[in-house]
Design a protein around this motif. Structure first.
Motif, PDB file in Angstrom:
ATOM      1  N   VAL A   9       0.886  -1.206  -0.086  1.00  0.00           N
ATOM      2  CA  VAL A   9      -0.118   0.053   0.200  1.00  0.00           C
ATOM      3  C   VAL A   9       0.897   1.289  -0.109  1.00  0.00           C
ATOM      4  O   VAL A   9       1.631   1.450   0.811  1.00  0.00           O
ATOM      5  N   VAL A  10       0.728   2.084  -1.066  1.00  0.00           N
ATOM      6  CA  VAL A  10       1.476   3.300  -1.070  1.00  0.00           C
ATOM      7  C   VAL A  10       0.635   4.643  -0.815  1.00  0.00           C
ATOM      8  O   VAL A  10      -0.395   4.677  -1.898  1.00  0.00           O
ATOM      9  N   ALA A  11       0.626   5.297   0.043  1.00  0.00           N
ATOM     10  CA  ALA A  11      -0.217   6.095   0.528  1.00  0.00           C
ATOM     11  C   ALA A  11       0.773   7.606   0.494  1.00  0.00           C
ATOM     12  O   ALA A  11       1.475   7.717   1.142  1.00  0.00           O
ATOM     13  N   ILE A  12       0.248   8.305  -0.375  1.00  0.00           N
ATOM     14  CA  ILE A  12       1.124   9.707  -0.955  1.00  0.00           C
ATOM     15  C   ILE A  12       0.142  10.784  -0.524  1.00  0.00           C
ATOM     16  O   ILE A  12      -1.028  11.015  -0.882  1.00  0.00           O
ATOM     17  N   SER A  13       0.650  11.604   0.222  1.00  0.00           N
ATOM     18  CA  SER A  13       0.196  12.977   0.454  1.00  0.00           C
ATOM     19  C   SER A  13       0.918  14.142  -0.051  1.00  0.00           C
ATOM     20  O   SER A  13       2.288  14.118   0.295  1.00  0.00           O
ATOM     21  N   VAL A  14       0.146  15.040  -0.776  1.00  0.00           N
ATOM     22  CA  VAL A  14       1.087  16.216  -1.524  1.00  0.00           C
ATOM     23  C   VAL A  14       0.582  17.239  -0.806  1.00  0.00           C
ATOM     24  O   VAL A  14      -0.537  17.835  -0.939  1.00  0.00           O
ATOM     25  N   ASP A  15       1.218  17.825   0.182  1.00  0.00           N
ATOM     26  CA  ASP A  15       1.034  19.033   0.948  1.00  0.00           C
ATOM     27  C   ASP A  15       0.685  20.266   0.114  1.00  0.00           C
ATOM     28  O   ASP A  15       1.379  20.658  -0.777  1.00  0.00           O
ATOM     29  N   GLN A  16      -0.620  20.381   0.408  1.00  0.00           N
ATOM     30  CA  GLN A  16      -1.223  21.831   0.062  1.00  0.00           C
ATOM     31  C   GLN A  16      -1.565  21.617  -1.433  1.00  0.00           C
ATOM     32  O   GLN A  16      -1.930  22.597  -2.216  1.00  0.00           O
ATOM     33  N   PHE A  17      -1.897  20.317  -1.785  1.00  0.00           N
ATOM     34  CA  PHE A  17      -2.488  20.022  -3.244  1.00  0.00           C
ATOM     35  C   PHE A  17      -3.925  20.034  -3.365  1.00  0.00           C
ATOM     36  O   PHE A  17      -4.509  19.343  -3.160  1.00  0.00           O
ATOM     37  N   SER A  18      -4.449  21.055  -3.572  1.00  0.00           N
ATOM     38  CA  SER A  18      -6.058  21.503  -3.284  1.00  0.00           C
ATOM     39  C   SER A  18      -6.620  20.852  -4.367  1.00  0.00           C
ATOM     40  O   SER A  18      -6.117  20.627  -5.471  1.00  0.00           O
ATOM     41  N   SER A  19      -7.868  20.539  -4.433  1.00  0.00           N
ATOM     42  CA  SER A  19      -8.943  20.097  -5.480  1.00  0.00           C
ATOM     43  C   SER A  19      -8.781  21.272  -6.719  1.00  0.00           C
ATOM     44  O   SER A  19      -9.028  20.991  -7.805  1.00  0.00           O
ATOM     45  N   ASP A  20      -8.645  22.578  -6.207  1.00  0.00           N
ATOM     46  CA  ASP A  20      -8.407  23.650  -7.283  1.00  0.00           C
ATOM     47  C   ASP A  20      -7.091  23.608  -8.096  1.00  0.00           C
ATOM     48  O   ASP A  20      -7.237  23.491  -9.245  1.00  0.00           O
ATOM     49  N   LEU A  21      -6.045  23.216  -7.529  1.00  0.00           N
ATOM     50  CA  LEU A  21      -4.796  22.957  -8.406  1.00  0.00           C
ATOM     51  C   LEU A  21      -5.002  21.813  -9.259  1.00  0.00           C
ATOM     52  O   LEU A  21      -4.691  21.676 -10.142  1.00  0.00           O
ATOM     53  N   PHE A  22      -5.680  20.684  -8.505  1.00  0.00           N
ATOM     54  CA  PHE A  22      -5.764  19.369  -9.290  1.00  0.00           C
ATOM     55  C   PHE A  22      -6.748  19.561 -10.580  1.00  0.00           C
ATOM     56  O   PHE A  22      -6.225  19.269 -11.591  1.00  0.00           O
ATOM     57  N   ALA A  23      -7.769  20.524 -10.355  1.00  0.00           N
ATOM     58  CA  ALA A  23      -8.710  20.820 -11.668  1.00  0.00           C
ATOM     59  C   ALA A  23      -8.010  21.646 -12.454  1.00  0.00           C
ATOM     60  O   ALA A  23      -8.088  21.658 -13.751  1.00  0.00           O
ATOM     61  N   GLU A  24      -7.192  22.613 -12.066  1.00  0.00           N
ATOM     62  CA  GLU A  24      -6.336  23.708 -12.932  1.00  0.00           C
ATOM     63  C   GLU A  24      -5.384  22.852 -13.834  1.00  0.00           C
ATOM     64  O   GLU A  24      -5.196  23.445 -14.976  1.00  0.00           O
ATOM     65  N   TYR A  25      -4.715  22.082 -13.353  1.00  0.00           N
ATOM     66  CA  TYR A  25      -3.622  21.545 -14.171  1.00  0.00           C
ATOM     67  C   TYR A  25      -3.787  19.963 -14.556  1.00  0.00           C
ATOM     68  O   TYR A  25      -2.910  19.411 -15.231  1.00  0.00           O
ATOM     69  N   ARG A  26      -5.193  19.300 -14.240  1.00  0.00           N
ATOM     70  CA  ARG A  26      -4.957  18.083 -14.488  1.00  0.00           C
ATOM     71  C   ARG A  26      -4.861  17.692 -16.324  1.00  0.00           C
ATOM     72  O   ARG A  26      -4.382  16.821 -16.476  1.00  0.00           O
ATOM     73  N   SER A  27      -5.446  18.710 -17.065  1.00  0.00           N
ATOM     74  CA  SER A  27      -5.365  18.498 -18.498  1.00  0.00           C
ATOM     75  C   SER A  27      -3.802  18.474 -19.069  1.00  0.00           C
ATOM     76  O   SER A  27      -3.403  18.031 -19.911  1.00  0.00           O
ATOM     77  N   THR A  28      -2.839  19.064 -17.995  1.00  0.00           N
ATOM     78  CA  THR A  28      -1.569  18.921 -18.400  1.00  0.00           C
ATOM     79  C   THR A  28      -0.739  17.742 -17.880  1.00  0.00           C
ATOM     80  O   THR A  28       0.610  17.658 -18.217  1.00  0.00           O
ATOM     81  N   PHE A  29      -1.306  16.799 -17.126  1.00  0.00           N
ATOM     82  CA  PHE A  29      -0.621  15.786 -16.703  1.00  0.00           C
ATOM     83  C   PHE A  29      -0.529  14.853 -17.784  1.00  0.00           C
ATOM     84  O   PHE A  29      -1.344  14.337 -18.383  1.00  0.00           O
ATOM     85  N   THR A  30       0.903  14.139 -17.736  1.00  0.00           N
ATOM     86  CA  THR A  30       1.384  13.109 -18.802  1.00  0.00           C
ATOM     87  C   THR A  30       2.038  11.906 -18.028  1.00  0.00           C
ATOM     88  O   THR A  30       2.241  10.919 -18.851  1.00  0.00           O
ATOM     89  N   ASP A  31       2.162  11.931 -16.700  1.00  0.00           N
ATOM     90  CA  ASP A  31       2.939  11.090 -16.345  1.00  0.00           C
ATOM     91  C   ASP A  31       2.472  10.436 -15.042  1.00  0.00           C
ATOM     92  O   ASP A  31       1.230   9.874 -15.016  1.00  0.00           O
ATOM     93  N   GLY A  32       3.031  10.640 -13.776  1.00  0.00           N
ATOM     94  CA  GLY A  32       2.449   9.834 -12.648  1.00  0.00           C
ATOM     95  C   GLY A  32       1.086  10.243 -12.097  1.00  0.00           C
ATOM     96  O   GLY A  32       0.390   9.525 -11.710  1.00  0.00           O
ATOM     97  N   LEU A  33       0.870  11.598 -12.234  1.00  0.00           N
ATOM     98  CA  LEU A  33      -0.305  12.151 -11.955  1.00  0.00           C
ATOM     99  C   LEU A  33      -1.688  11.687 -13.101  1.00  0.00           C
ATOM    100  O   LEU A  33      -2.665  11.327 -12.664  1.00  0.00           O
ATOM    101  N   LYS A  34      -1.065  11.565 -14.290  1.00  0.00           N
ATOM    102  CA  LYS A  34      -2.049  11.111 -15.133  1.00  0.00           C
ATOM    103  C   LYS A  34      -2.237   9.672 -14.839  1.00  0.00           C
ATOM    104  O   LYS A  34      -3.648   9.260 -15.097  1.00  0.00           O
ATOM    105  N   ARG A  35      -1.508   8.910 -14.507  1.00  0.00           N
ATOM    106  CA  ARG A  35      -1.694   7.576 -14.146  1.00  0.00           C
ATOM    107  C   ARG A  35      -2.798   7.190 -13.201  1.00  0.00           C
ATOM    108  O   ARG A  35      -3.613   6.512 -13.342  1.00  0.00           O
ATOM    109  N   LEU A  36      -2.546   8.177 -12.227  1.00  0.00           N
ATOM    110  CA  LEU A  36      -3.475   8.323 -11.044  1.00  0.00           C
ATOM    111  C   LEU A  36      -5.083   8.740 -11.453  1.00  0.00           C
ATOM    112  O   LEU A  36      -6.181   8.017 -10.911  1.00  0.00           O
ATOM    113  N   THR A  37      -5.333   9.424 -12.426  1.00  0.00           N
ATOM    114  CA  THR A  37      -6.352   9.825 -13.044  1.00  0.00           C
ATOM    115  C   THR A  37      -6.955   8.611 -13.671  1.00  0.00           C
ATOM    116  O   THR A  37      -8.284   8.840 -14.375  1.00  0.00           O
ATOM    117  N   GLN A  38      -6.420   7.716 -13.970  1.00  0.00           N
ATOM    118  CA  GLN A  38      -6.797   6.381 -14.814  1.00  0.00           C
ATOM    119  C   GLN A  38      -7.035   5.134 -13.751  1.00  0.00           C
ATOM    120  O   GLN A  38      -7.378   4.215 -14.202  1.00  0.00           O
TER     121      GLN A  38
END
Length: 530
Positions: A9-38
């Motif tokens: 189990v890999v539990a990752i916390s990204v300090d101060q990673f708000s839903s606003d930041l996630f929504a704002e940059y989601r379309s630009t993710f191509t790697d690790g964060l992109k994988r998590l959106t899948q």
């Protein structure tokens, strides 16, 4: 999704990673964060409580309990009964140790404290697992001691955090030879000059200088460091790179996920928080940080893939954040402002003292900042204390930047809130992070858009800590190889994470003292919660 238990189990916390930041940059993710959106995506996750700071937020992720149960009510609180002169307590220290001091945990010259999870009143998922499965390991690696300790808990098989120069472990322990190599590698480069990061195409438009006082500005920095600039290391994407390198090293060295039983690895990434505090959330700096984080997580997951580990990854945040008011006012948030420098325990206490004509040299009020918990000095009799409380609450409530002032006794009498988290009142949000033995006599809530930093002279331009959604809402994502992707837009809570991960590894943590519920991660007829 496989019905077999994952080995890691890999539990990752990204300090101060708000839903606003996630929504704002989601379309630009191509790697690790992109994988998590899948995987399974919950974009409307909530750190449901009011005390949206690092320590309380991390305490919810792997316990399934609100801060009002974990006992971690804030990063710092006041304990007027402790023996040392400084009555401020750091959430991840053991102030019972003689000769220790709080100092200023966020400053370079911090106090001499012993890092400890002894304030955490409930067990973490890793602690629960290793108690019933002796062959399992509970490991935590983070940028901040409070992140590692709150996610790992009191009993860990290995725990590391960055102390400003190297990774260290709990008092009495020593770093492993493998982690020492990481430290040696860092020591050779930490103080060296570093060229600026390349600016990704999507970040070019973000480059705009914003003045914030004292002739200083943000918005055009690409993280170049001069020779001798080690103090700037934590304010850059390099910081997360080092944390993930340490996590990879520990994973290889301990062969996590490759034994007979399931292991738990908690990872606390801190660079987004430091970047947000120093430069805000809407400029070039944060854009570069989001791009780097995406790539760094991709490299981390690749290491796990290449090792053939069957793992489930979860990513969330301890809290969100608000951009600096000087830029927010230019971007449609007309009511954004800095807090009045006189909105504090000292000045309000002096005004109360004058109004009540109290002849005492002792301070009337104690607090760690302009908002949150306020404590009345213990030197007063009950009648005087009641008068001080009434007058102080009234003065705070009359201030134009204050939304509400909540009585500690009333909060204590409230049940822990339930129901749709987005509909909770401010009092209910505050109750979720109120603990009767640690919280204040009353609590101050600032209005939306008020940044509780009066001056940027110390280098912090923006922050968090409010009960408002820009600080409460965080993404929650789960990924495992072979799972069917889906997105659930309705609200869930970070206290749901531990029960959800527990169900995947056959560990039911529901029941008394747990506020979360299991989230079904299977998009088909099978439920991962059964």
């Amino acid at each position: 999704m496989s019905v077999e238990k994952p080995k890691l189990v890999v539990a990752i916390s990204v300090d101060q990673f708000s839903s606003d930041l996630f929504a704002e940059y989601r379309s630009t993710f191509t790697d690790g964060l992109k994988r998590l959106t899948q995987g399974a995506v919950f974009p409307s996750g909530y750190q449901s409580h009011a005390a949206t700071e690092t320590c309380p937020g991390h305490s919810t992720i792997m316990t399934g309990a609100h801060p009002g149960r974990t006992g971690i009510i804030a990063n710092n609180w006041i304990d007027l009964d402790i023996k040392r002169d400084d009555k401020t307590v750091y959430c991840a220290e053991d102030e019972r140790v003689e000769g220790t001091s709080f100092g200023d945990i966020t400053a370079a010259t911090q106090g001499d404290y012993v890092a400890s999870a002894w304030h955490l009143l409930v067990p973490t998922l890793g602690e629960r697992l290793t108690k019933i499965s002796p062959k399992s390991r509970n490991v935590a690696v983070a940028g901040k001691d409070r992140a590692a300790l709150m996610m790992g808990g009191k009993q860990t098989d290995a725990i590391y955090w960055f102390n400003g120069k190297s990774f260290e472990t709990a008092k009495g322990g020593s770093v492993s030879p493998a982690v020492k190599l990481v430290n040696d590698t860092m020591a050779a480069t930490l103080d060296k000059a570093r060229p600026p990061f390349g600016i990704p195409a999507q970040c070019e438009a973000r480059k705009a200088k914003i003045a914030h006082g004292d002739g200083k500005s943000v918005g055009d920095y690409a993280f170049a460091r001069p020779e001798g600039g080690a103090s700037m290391f934590r304010l850059s994407p390099d910081y997360d790179g080092a944390i993930l390198a340490a996590a990879m090293t520990v994973t290889r060295d301990m062969k996590l996920g490759q034994g007979e039983a399931t292991d738990v690895l908690s990872v606390g990434l801190s660079a987004t928080d430091y970047v947000g505090h120093a430069f805000g959330t809407e400029g070039l700096e944060m854009c570069i940080q989001m791009s780097a984080l995406d790539k760094q997580l991709g490299q981390f997951f690749s290491v796990l893939d290449q090792a053939g580990i069957d793992y489930v990854a979860m990513l969330t945040a301890d809290h969100g954040g608000l951009d600096l008011p000087e830029r927010a006012t230019l971007q449609g948030m007309s009511d954004a402002q800095r807090v009045d420098a006189k909105l504090n325990a000292k000045d309000i206490g002096a005004a109360v003292k004058a109004k009540l004509r109290l002849s005492t040299d002792k301070p009337l009020l104690h607090a760690d900042g302009p908002f949150g918990d306020y404590y009345i000095d213990l030197s007063f009799d009950a009648a005087t204390k009641a008068k001080v409380k009434t007058e102080a609450m009234a003065m705070f409530a009359a201030h134009p930047q204050v939304h509400s002032v909540l009585d500690g006794a009333s909060l204590k009498a409230m049940p822990m809130p339930t129901g749709p988290v987005e509909e909770w009142t401010v009092a209910e949000r505050t109750r979720a992070s109120f603990h009767p033995d640690r919280s204040g006599d009353f609590l101050v809530v600032l209005k939306k858009g008020v940044t509780p930093i009066a001056s940027t002279a110390r280098g912090y331009v923006a922050t968090h800590g409010s009960p408002w959604d820009y600080d409460r809402r965080v993404p929650i994502m789960f990924w495992r190889k072979g799972m069917t992707p889906f997105e659930q837009p309705l609200s869930v809570k970070t206290v749901d994470i531990a029960p959800t991960l527990g169900a995947l590894i056959g560990l039911d943590i529901s029941g008394e003292g747990v506020d979360g519920r299991c989230l079904d991660l299977d998009a088909g007829e099978h439920s991962t919660c059964k």
